[in-house]
Design a protein around this motif. Structure first.
Motif, PDB file in Angstrom:
ATOM      1  N   ARG A  16       8.574   0.918   2.912  1.00 24.70           N
ATOM      2  CA  ARG A  16       8.742   0.351   4.247  1.00 24.70           C
ATOM      3  C   ARG A  16       9.786   1.196   4.982  1.00 24.70           C
ATOM      4  O   ARG A  16      10.972   1.146   4.651  1.00 24.70           O
ATOM      5  CB  ARG A  16       9.192  -1.107   4.153  1.00 24.70           C
ATOM      6  CG  ARG A  16       9.270  -1.796   5.515  1.00 24.70           C
ATOM      7  CD  ARG A  16       9.289  -3.313   5.362  1.00 24.70           C
ATOM      8  NE  ARG A  16      10.356  -3.763   4.500  1.00 24.70           N
ATOM      9  CZ  ARG A  16      10.219  -4.691   3.549  1.00 24.70           C
ATOM     10  NH1 ARG A  16       9.051  -5.260   3.356  1.00 24.70           N
ATOM     11  NH2 ARG A  16      11.254  -5.056   2.812  1.00 24.70           N
ATOM     12  N   PRO A  17       9.374   1.982   5.988  1.00 20.00           N
ATOM     13  CA  PRO A  17      10.313   2.899   6.650  1.00 20.00           C
ATOM     14  C   PRO A  17      11.524   2.216   7.274  1.00 20.00           C
ATOM     15  O   PRO A  17      12.622   2.784   7.272  1.00 20.00           O
ATOM     16  CB  PRO A  17       9.441   3.570   7.724  1.00 20.00           C
ATOM     17  CG  PRO A  17       8.056   3.481   7.192  1.00 20.00           C
ATOM     18  CD  PRO A  17       7.999   2.170   6.475  1.00 20.00           C
ATOM     19  N   SER A  18      11.372   1.012   7.791  1.00 25.62           N
ATOM     20  CA  SER A  18      12.467   0.373   8.519  1.00 25.62           C
ATOM     21  C   SER A  18      13.696   0.146   7.655  1.00 25.62           C
ATOM     22  O   SER A  18      14.826   0.175   8.154  1.00 25.62           O
ATOM     23  CB  SER A  18      11.999  -0.956   9.121  1.00 25.62           C
ATOM     24  OG  SER A  18      11.551  -1.844   8.105  1.00 25.62           O
ATOM     25  N   ALA A  54       8.053   8.397   5.417  1.00 21.98           N
ATOM     26  CA  ALA A  54       8.800   7.263   5.972  1.00 21.98           C
ATOM     27  C   ALA A  54       9.854   7.734   6.960  1.00 21.98           C
ATOM     28  O   ALA A  54      10.095   7.085   7.994  1.00 21.98           O
ATOM     29  CB  ALA A  54       9.440   6.463   4.842  1.00 21.98           C
ATOM     30  N   SER A  55      10.504   8.861   6.674  1.00 22.90           N
ATOM     31  CA  SER A  55      11.528   9.382   7.572  1.00 22.90           C
ATOM     32  C   SER A  55      10.924   9.814   8.901  1.00 22.90           C
ATOM     33  O   SER A  55      11.525   9.619   9.969  1.00 22.90           O
ATOM     34  CB  SER A  55      12.257  10.556   6.907  1.00 22.90           C
ATOM     35  OG  SER A  55      12.945  10.136   5.740  1.00 22.90           O
ATOM     36  N   ILE A 102      -2.020  13.365  -0.280  1.00 21.71           N
ATOM     37  CA  ILE A 102      -2.117  12.920   1.103  1.00 21.71           C
ATOM     38  C   ILE A 102      -0.971  11.947   1.360  1.00 21.71           C
ATOM     39  O   ILE A 102      -0.620  11.147   0.480  1.00 21.71           O
ATOM     40  CB  ILE A 102      -3.480  12.264   1.428  1.00 21.71           C
ATOM     41  CG1 ILE A 102      -3.624  12.055   2.948  1.00 21.71           C
ATOM     42  CG2 ILE A 102      -3.680  10.963   0.668  1.00 21.71           C
ATOM     43  CD1 ILE A 102      -5.027  11.665   3.391  1.00 21.71           C
ATOM     44  N   ILE A 103      -0.351  12.079   2.528  1.00 24.07           N
ATOM     45  CA  ILE A 103       0.636  11.099   2.961  1.00 24.07           C
ATOM     46  C   ILE A 103       0.096  10.401   4.193  1.00 24.07           C
ATOM     47  O   ILE A 103      -0.674  10.989   4.965  1.00 24.07           O
ATOM     48  CB  ILE A 103       2.010  11.743   3.264  1.00 24.07           C
ATOM     49  CG1 ILE A 103       1.883  12.863   4.300  1.00 24.07           C
ATOM     50  CG2 ILE A 103       2.672  12.238   1.984  1.00 24.07           C
ATOM     51  CD1 ILE A 103       3.213  13.446   4.747  1.00 24.07           C
ATOM     52  N   GLY A 104       0.470   9.143   4.378  1.00 24.80           N
ATOM     53  CA  GLY A 104      -0.010   8.391   5.531  1.00 24.80           C
ATOM     54  C   GLY A 104       1.037   7.420   6.031  1.00 24.80           C
ATOM     55  O   GLY A 104       1.880   6.937   5.260  1.00 24.80           O
ATOM     56  N   THR A 105       0.989   7.159   7.341  1.00 24.43           N
ATOM     57  CA  THR A 105       1.860   6.149   7.953  1.00 24.43           C
ATOM     58  C   THR A 105       0.996   5.166   8.713  1.00 24.43           C
ATOM     59  O   THR A 105      -0.003   5.539   9.347  1.00 24.43           O
ATOM     60  CB  THR A 105       2.875   6.802   8.908  1.00 24.43           C
ATOM     61  OG1 THR A 105       2.166   7.557   9.911  1.00 24.43           O
ATOM     62  CG2 THR A 105       3.820   7.726   8.156  1.00 24.43           C
TER      63      THR A 105
END
Length: 670
Positions: free
Chosen positions: A378-380, A539-540, A634-637
């Motif tokens: 969770r990026p927040s 996330a950053s 793979i990265i995803g947001t």
């Protein structure tokens, strides 16, 4: 469930080989010297050369051995005090301090010191070893372990907690010797273990032993059933509980497992573990074992020699398996309690793991053959919501500890470094079929679209992952600037709140050769990342500032707890002081990640409902095979969610890891 065990208690101190001290005047110093020599001898469990009076030293040694037999290497500290004389009797106090399963037992006995034949010595008696101990009595300890504390997930949902199990085995009391071998082999075949090995184990066990074959979760669909066991003479399923996750594979690599302590674990525990104790193996269960296990309750008894006994579990669904013989009534009457302390419960380990997302990640990887991983953050706030390692990882924590070349997902770092040199997503770059650097030829991945060759934007080069376009920009950013940009996105730096072992990436900052620097631009060469590190990077970008991952919420609440041990790259320490990614830089990177979905390799992610998805695919070659093997990334947001998917020896990131990410994000949004 408390674990009760009774064993003989070892009494000890440090032996100094001694000769009786001559002292015609019965001086205080001589008495204290003799008492000190005896206390040291008891400590080493060898009084055969100590200044003993009233009995032969060999008889005293035999009695001491009986008192402490069977209790291993537990030893107390013992110190002798000052001598005093009353009514012609000289005494010296002996102060004992024991460490028994983490509990302290302190007491003092009295040594009578006298002079015989011109030499000073201590009159031997059992109560020299423990208060009030009589001839024919020995020490025994009964330990009661508290129930192991839980590992909790988000919202304190129980992840690992006590769950019902069945211990399946043969009770030799209920099967004749002529049928034992057949029963053991039948049960072994039924539960899927080696029949020969189990039959030998059953034959070697005592005549009243319960010989455990396997431990199974007690579920409605448990196999074998009670009916199947009932058909085998002597077979039983004993009810018990064990600390277990919801399923066998749920977060197994990150959480660890719990089982009875092995001989090796007992040996390394410095007396904290004994046979039958539950202890953690791997993951958080091992790292936080002391916290989860708590401290045993301890009762020290003075018992008639030979009266100790061991309890046995209780059977269900049939006759009860046999237990070890108990002490006789006369022996029980002779038992006296010398010391008692209550068990101290363990403290739960609180984590950020979301049970639903962890199960979803495990399920998503369940049919993947090679080593694989999914990490969701969770990026927040940096919470690690899922950290799954697939069955091909064979129990290794690929998600958090894997070290692999990241391939083209590292172009996210390249792009940040270029932005800091004045570039924009619209910067024109040249995408050529091949590019040669110092004699080494680099090319784009198989299937690269021909209509995106030539002069294209940096955004387009990122979206379609043009290797040659990024390598062509190598002279605009140094290796040190790449390392600085990596740390700006959370790579290769400390993670003080993680609370678990993890690898956060390695990006060398030292000057590299032209070929090595070119390889770095496409996430190869000496660049290494874990799926955890990749998720931190994504996330950053999504948050617009550096995300420091956290998994264990207890970290920082208690100084006695283990600290985080995420591993930064030693070569990246200088870059750790670089400025974090800014909101403006992150906005440009978000724009480029969105282009991967809207016009690049990851158009399949357009089907994910809800917030817009950003992504970056990656394929990293490794090894010397021709064609080389590849890691698929793979990265995803997606809203307040950042995910990394990795498959070792997986082919292309878009075609192998891409569908796994699509499945995860789609179901996570439901």
């Amino acid at each position: 469930m408390g674990n009760i065990r009774i064993a003989g208690l070892v009494v000890s101190v440090t032996l100094l080989s001694a000769v009786l001290t001559s002292c015609d005047d019965g001086s205080k110093a001589a008495a204290e010297q003799a008492a000190g020599q005896v206390s040291s001898a008891i400590a080493s469990l060898d009084v055969s050369h100590a200044p003993i009076l009233g009995t032969d030293v060999s008889a005293a040694q035999s009695q001491l051995k009986d008192i402490v037999s069977g209790l291993g290497d537990v030893k107390p500290k013992v110190s002798s005090g000052q001598a005093s004389t009353n009514n012609g009797t000289t005494t010296v106090p002996l102060a004992y301090e024991w460490e028994l399963s983490g509990q302290q037992w302190k007491y003092t006995t009295t040594a009578q010191v006298a002079q015989e034949g011109g030499r000073w010595g201590v009159r031997w008696s059992p109560d020299l070893v423990a208060p009030g101990l009589k001839a024919g009595e020995v020490l025994a300890v009964k330990s009661e372990a508290p129930a192991r504390a839980d590992i909790l997930g988000a919202g304190d949902a129980p992840l690992v907690t006590m769950r019902p199990v069945k211990r399946v085995g043969i009770d030799k009391t209920f099967v004749g010797a002529d049928r034992l071998d057949a029963s053991a082999r039948a049960l072994a075949s039924l539960v899927g273990i080696d029949p020969d090995g189990y039959a030998k184990q059953a034959a070697a066990a005592g005549p009243k032993a319960f010989v455990e074959a396997i431990v199974l979760r007690d579920t409605p669909d448990r196999k074998p059933t009670d009916e199947q066991l009932g058909a085998i003479p002597g077979a039983f399923a004993l009810s018990d509980t064990l600390p277990l996750a919801p399923t066998r594979e749920f977060g197994r690599a990150v959480l660890g497992t719990v089982g009875q302590a092995t001989a090796e674990q007992i040996e390394k525990s410095d007396g904290e573990l004994q046979a039958g104790d539950l202890t953690g193996a791997g993951g958080l269960e091992q790292k936080y074992d002391d916290q989860l296990r708590g401290k045993d309750g301890v009762t020290v008894l003075a018992v008639a020699q030979g009266s100790t006994a061991s309890p046995a579990p209780t059977a269900t669904g049939g006759a009860s398996p046999s237990s070890a013989p108990s002490a006789t009534p006369s022996q029980q009457a002779a038992t006296r309690t010398l010391f008692s302390s209550a068990p101290q419960p363990g403290k739960p380990v609180r984590t950020t793991i979301d049970p639903r997302l962890q199960q979803l990640a495990d399920d998503t990887l369940s049919s993947v053959g090679p080593a694989s991983a999914i990490v969701a953050i969770r990026p927040s706030d940096g919470s690690v919501l899922a950290a799954a390692s697939g069955p091909g990882s064979n129990g290794y924590n690929t998600a958090m500890l894997g070290q692999y070349a990241p391939g083209s997902i590292f172009k996210t770092v390249d792009s940040l470094a270029l932005l800091r040199q004045g570039a924009t997503p619209d910067l024109p770059v040249q995408c050529t079929p091949t590019l040669t650097v110092d004699g080494k030829t680099f090319q784009n991945a198989t299937g690269y679209p021909a209509d995106h060759l030539g002069a294209i934007s940096l955004r387009d080069a990122y979206a379609h992952s043009c290797n040659t376009a990024f390598i062509s920009q190598r002279d605009k950013v140094t290796q040190e600037q790449l390392a600085a940009s990596a740390s700006s996105l959370g790579l290769g730096v400390e993670a003080p709140l993680l609370g678990a072992d993890g690898f956060l990436g390695s990006v060398p900052a030292d000057a590299a050769s032209a070929t090595e620097h070119a390889a770095s631009m496409i996430g190869q060469g000496k660049i290494l990342m874990s799926p955890l590190a990749a998720a931190v990077m994504a996330a950053s970008v999504q948050k617009g500032s550096v995300v420091s991952p956290r998994l264990v919420l207890n970290v920082g609440e208690d100084e006695a707890e283990p600290s985080a041990s995420a591993s930064p790259s030693p070569t990246n320490k200088a870059a750790g002081g670089s400025k974090p990614v800014t909101q403006a830089e992150a906005a440009a990177l978000q724009d480029m990640m969105r282009a991967v979905v809207t016009s690049g390799h990851a158009g399949f992610l357009l089907s994910v409902p809800g917030a817009p998805v950003g992504a970056k695919t990656g394929t990293a070659e490794f090894g010397s095979d021709n064609p080389p093997k590849t890691h698929a990334w793979i990265i995803g947001t997606h809203g307040d969610l950042a995910v990394a998917v990795f498959v070792d020896e997986g082919g292309l990131g878009a075609t192998v890891s891409g569908p796994l990410l699509t499945n995860f994000l789609t179901k996570a949004a439901q």
